[in-house]
Design a protein around this motif. Sequence first.
Motif: not given
Length: 185
Positions: A9-11, A17-18, A29-30, A163-165
């Motif tokens: 995950l990126d926040t 972005a997951l 998922w984004r 972003p691309d998680a």
Amino acid sequence: MELPITLALDTATPYLALGLLTPHGEFSWRQEVDRAHAEALPGAVQALLGEAGVDPRQLGQLVVGTGPGSYTGVRVGASYALGLGRAIGAAVVGLPSLESLIDAGTEGEQAVSLDARKGQVYGAVYRVLGGVVVEEVLPAAKYPRETFAAEVGGRLWRQDPAPDALVLARSGAARGRSDWQLQYL
């Protein structure tokens, strides 16, 4: 040896972005959530795990984007990952969020950056093989835009992309760090 089911995950950016790696496929998922990461994160994780047919207790590893990003944004992601990891007994590793900005379909060296305002960027140059960052060619840091542009030269340069998680999940599975620290804009 089979890799553990990995949730990344990126926040750190306006996007949530997951990315999820499972033995039966990859799921992502984004969505642009601006500053509503805390409100969107639990439901998005639940929906992604449901889509993949994965019970949260099956997760073997969590990968968190460590920034640079907004103070609140990166802390939301890190807190969620640490809490979930502790609850289910999964390892939590971190990687710079800049790695999630690469183009996984492009091999070789590529630069990525986020606008840091006032003529500055947070940037890095990575070597990418098989959709995974394998080397940091130019360290992730804050640079004057002109200095970074000179360092980039003729390389592919992705500026402020979403972003691309899945990239974080793949790289985290390969070389995530357990001794990570958060970076703020």
